[in-house]
Write a protein that holds these residues in place. Structure first.
Motif, PDB file in Angstrom:
ATOM      1  N   GLN A  61      -6.796  30.036  35.176  1.00 24.20           N
ATOM      2  CA  GLN A  61      -6.027  28.824  35.447  1.00 24.20           C
ATOM      3  C   GLN A  61      -6.977  27.682  35.796  1.00 24.20           C
ATOM      4  OE1 GLN A  61      -3.536  30.072  38.709  1.00 24.20           O
ATOM      5  NE2 GLN A  61      -1.845  30.577  37.333  1.00 24.20           N
ATOM      6  N   ALA A  62      -6.470  26.474  35.665  1.00 18.24           N
ATOM      7  CA  ALA A  62      -7.238  25.297  36.060  1.00 18.24           C
ATOM      8  C   ALA A  62      -6.262  24.220  36.518  1.00 18.24           C
ATOM      9  CB  ALA A  62      -8.088  24.787  34.898  1.00 18.24           C
ATOM     10  N   PHE A  63      -6.787  23.292  37.305  1.00 15.30           N
ATOM     11  CA  PHE A  63      -6.008  22.150  37.768  1.00 15.30           C
ATOM     12  C   PHE A  63      -6.288  21.000  36.818  1.00 15.30           C
ATOM     13  CE2 PHE A  63      -4.702  18.619  40.392  1.00 15.30           C
ATOM     14  CZ  PHE A  63      -3.629  19.129  41.089  1.00 15.30           C
ATOM     15  N   TYR A  64      -5.252  20.518  36.124  1.00  9.05           N
ATOM     16  CA  TYR A  64      -5.396  19.477  35.108  1.00  9.05           C
ATOM     17  C   TYR A  64      -5.137  18.105  35.724  1.00  9.05           C
ATOM     18  CZ  TYR A  64      -5.272  22.863  31.239  1.00  9.05           C
ATOM     19  OH  TYR A  64      -5.547  23.869  30.356  1.00  9.05           O
ATOM     20  N   VAL A  65      -5.974  17.122  35.331  1.00  4.99           N
ATOM     21  CA  VAL A  65      -5.803  15.740  35.775  1.00  4.99           C
ATOM     22  C   VAL A  65      -6.063  14.822  34.579  1.00  4.99           C
ATOM     23  CG1 VAL A  65      -6.565  13.946  37.367  1.00  4.99           C
ATOM     24  CG2 VAL A  65      -6.667  16.324  38.057  1.00  4.99           C
ATOM     25  N   LEU A  66      -5.207  13.830  34.404  1.00  5.06           N
ATOM     26  CA  LEU A  66      -5.358  12.845  33.336  1.00  5.06           C
ATOM     27  C   LEU A  66      -5.679  11.494  33.953  1.00  5.06           C
ATOM     28  CD1 LEU A  66      -4.917  11.879  30.327  1.00  5.06           C
ATOM     29  CD2 LEU A  66      -2.581  11.382  31.044  1.00  5.06           C
ATOM     30  N   PHE A  67      -6.774  10.881  33.479  1.00  2.00           N
ATOM     31  CA  PHE A  67      -7.139   9.522  33.862  1.00  2.00           C
ATOM     32  C   PHE A  67      -6.952   8.632  32.645  1.00  2.00           C
ATOM     33  CE2 PHE A  67      -9.668  12.135  36.709  1.00  2.00           C
ATOM     34  CZ  PHE A  67      -9.606  11.465  37.917  1.00  2.00           C
ATOM     35  N   GLN A  68      -6.290   7.512  32.810  1.00  3.72           N
ATOM     36  CA  GLN A  68      -6.177   6.498  31.761  1.00  3.72           C
ATOM     37  C   GLN A  68      -6.867   5.246  32.288  1.00  3.72           C
ATOM     38  OE1 GLN A  68      -1.880   6.410  31.270  1.00  3.72           O
ATOM     39  NE2 GLN A  68      -2.003   7.836  29.544  1.00  3.72           N
ATOM     40  N   PHE A  69      -7.867   4.763  31.530  1.00  6.56           N
ATOM     41  CA  PHE A  69      -8.650   3.633  32.023  1.00  6.56           C
ATOM     42  C   PHE A  69      -9.217   2.828  30.864  1.00  6.56           C
ATOM     43  CE2 PHE A  69     -11.502   7.213  31.596  1.00  6.56           C
ATOM     44  CZ  PHE A  69     -12.661   6.683  31.069  1.00  6.56           C
ATOM     45  N   GLU A  70      -9.641   1.601  31.196  1.00 12.41           N
ATOM     46  CA  GLU A  70     -10.308   0.716  30.255  1.00 12.41           C
ATOM     47  C   GLU A  70     -11.715   0.488  30.782  1.00 12.41           C
ATOM     48  OE1 GLU A  70      -8.182  -2.858  29.246  1.00 12.41           O
ATOM     49  OE2 GLU A  70      -6.245  -1.865  29.534  1.00 12.41           O
ATOM     50  N   ALA A  71     -12.715   0.681  29.876  1.00 10.82           N
ATOM     51  CA  ALA A  71     -14.100   0.544  30.308  1.00 10.82           C
ATOM     52  C   ALA A  71     -14.991   0.232  29.113  1.00 10.82           C
ATOM     53  CB  ALA A  71     -14.569   1.830  30.982  1.00 10.82           C
ATOM     54  N   MET A  72     -16.224  -0.108  29.425  1.00 11.96           N
ATOM     55  CA  MET A  72     -17.241  -0.313  28.401  1.00 11.96           C
ATOM     56  C   MET A  72     -17.687   1.064  27.889  1.00 11.96           C
ATOM     57  SD  MET A  72     -17.560  -3.571  28.189  1.00 11.96           S
ATOM     58  CE  MET A  72     -19.100  -3.863  27.376  1.00 11.96           C
ATOM     59  N   PRO A  73     -18.007   1.185  26.610  1.00 14.99           N
ATOM     60  CA  PRO A  73     -18.432   2.485  26.066  1.00 14.99           C
ATOM     61  C   PRO A  73     -19.697   3.042  26.726  1.00 14.99           C
ATOM     62  CG  PRO A  73     -17.874   0.977  24.291  1.00 14.99           C
ATOM     63  CD  PRO A  73     -17.835   0.187  25.558  1.00 14.99           C
ATOM     64  N   GLU A  74     -20.545   2.183  27.315  1.00 10.28           N
ATOM     65  CA  GLU A  74     -21.767   2.650  27.968  1.00 10.28           C
ATOM     66  C   GLU A  74     -21.485   3.480  29.213  1.00 10.28           C
ATOM     67  OE1 GLU A  74     -21.381  -0.920  27.459  1.00 10.28           O
ATOM     68  OE2 GLU A  74     -22.161  -0.608  25.438  1.00 10.28           O
ATOM     69  N   LEU A  75     -20.293   3.401  29.757  1.00  7.75           N
ATOM     70  CA  LEU A  75     -19.920   4.155  30.958  1.00  7.75           C
ATOM     71  C   LEU A  75     -19.752   5.642  30.670  1.00  7.75           C
ATOM     72  CD1 LEU A  75     -18.752   4.344  33.910  1.00  7.75           C
ATOM     73  CD2 LEU A  75     -16.540   3.902  32.877  1.00  7.75           C
ATOM     74  N   ILE A  76     -19.403   5.999  29.453  1.00  3.50           N
ATOM     75  CA  ILE A  76     -19.046   7.375  29.124  1.00  3.50           C
ATOM     76  C   ILE A  76     -20.241   8.325  29.282  1.00  3.50           C
ATOM     77  CG2 ILE A  76     -18.080   8.879  27.330  1.00  3.50           C
ATOM     78  CD1 ILE A  76     -16.133   6.784  28.495  1.00  3.50           C
ATOM     79  N   GLY A  77     -21.412   7.926  28.822  1.00  5.21           N
ATOM     80  CA  GLY A  77     -22.608   8.784  28.899  1.00  5.21           C
ATOM     81  C   GLY A  77     -22.942   9.231  30.317  1.00  5.21           C
TER      82      GLY A  77
END
Length: 181
Positions: A61-77
């Protein structure tokens, strides 16, 4: 250029409820500190995993969490690098969203199975079925109606053998052996 993203985190449930909340708040703060606009955080709760592996540490099992956000693509790395090092995160998935975010009002509990089958036409075997039409059995020789006896080829006889021969002649099967009997 700012893009819309969804991030789904699978958090290890064995870390404890208080640490799960701390982890969720920690990632929300990381996003906000990196000038991301967090639109929505949706904790889906404890869910059963579809599979288990060594990477998932044998968890079921796992605890699922969804984040919805707007950001610059450089943040993902840098955010991905932090999640790889975090032992509380079992899996994560970033999705780039085109258009508007979808909002699910509420997920059904895991033990509830909701299935609304699509409407299907009643007839799946062919273009026309007399039994599906109102009054369709009238004038139709179906499986349950007996064939009408054909007139006997010879003189009427009270013997039951000639009756069966007459019925055998009336059944169209392409076999003409019934005439010889």
């Amino acid at each position: 250029m700012v893009k819309k993203y969804e991030l789904v985190l699978l958090i290890d449930p064995q870390i404890g409820d208080s640490y799960i909340e701390t982890t969720i708040e920690g990632y929300k703060q990381r996003l906000e500190e990196a000038n991301a606009e967090v639109s929505h955080v949706d904790p889906w709760g404890l869910r059963k995993l579809a599979y288990t592996s060594a990477a998932l540490q044998g968890r079921q099992q796992a605890f699922y969490v969804l984040f919805q956000f707007e950001a610059m693509p450089e943040l993902i790395g840098p955010l991905e690098a932090a999640m790889k090092l975090d032992e509380a995160v079992l899996r994560y998935l970033f999705i780039s969203v085109d258009g508007e975010f979808l909002r699910v009002p509420q997920l059904a509990p895991e033990n509830v199975y909701i299935y609304n089958p699509p409407e299907r036409p009643r007839d799946r075997r062919g273009p026309r079925r007399d039994r599906d039409e109102p009054g369709g059995r009238e004038g139709r020789e179906g499986r349950d109606s007996a064939p009408a006896p054909a007139p006997a080829a010879t003189a009427p006889d009270t013997d039951s053998a000639s009756d069966t021969a007459a019925v055998a002649v009336a059944v169209p099967d392409g076999d003409e052996k019934g005439d010889e009997a």
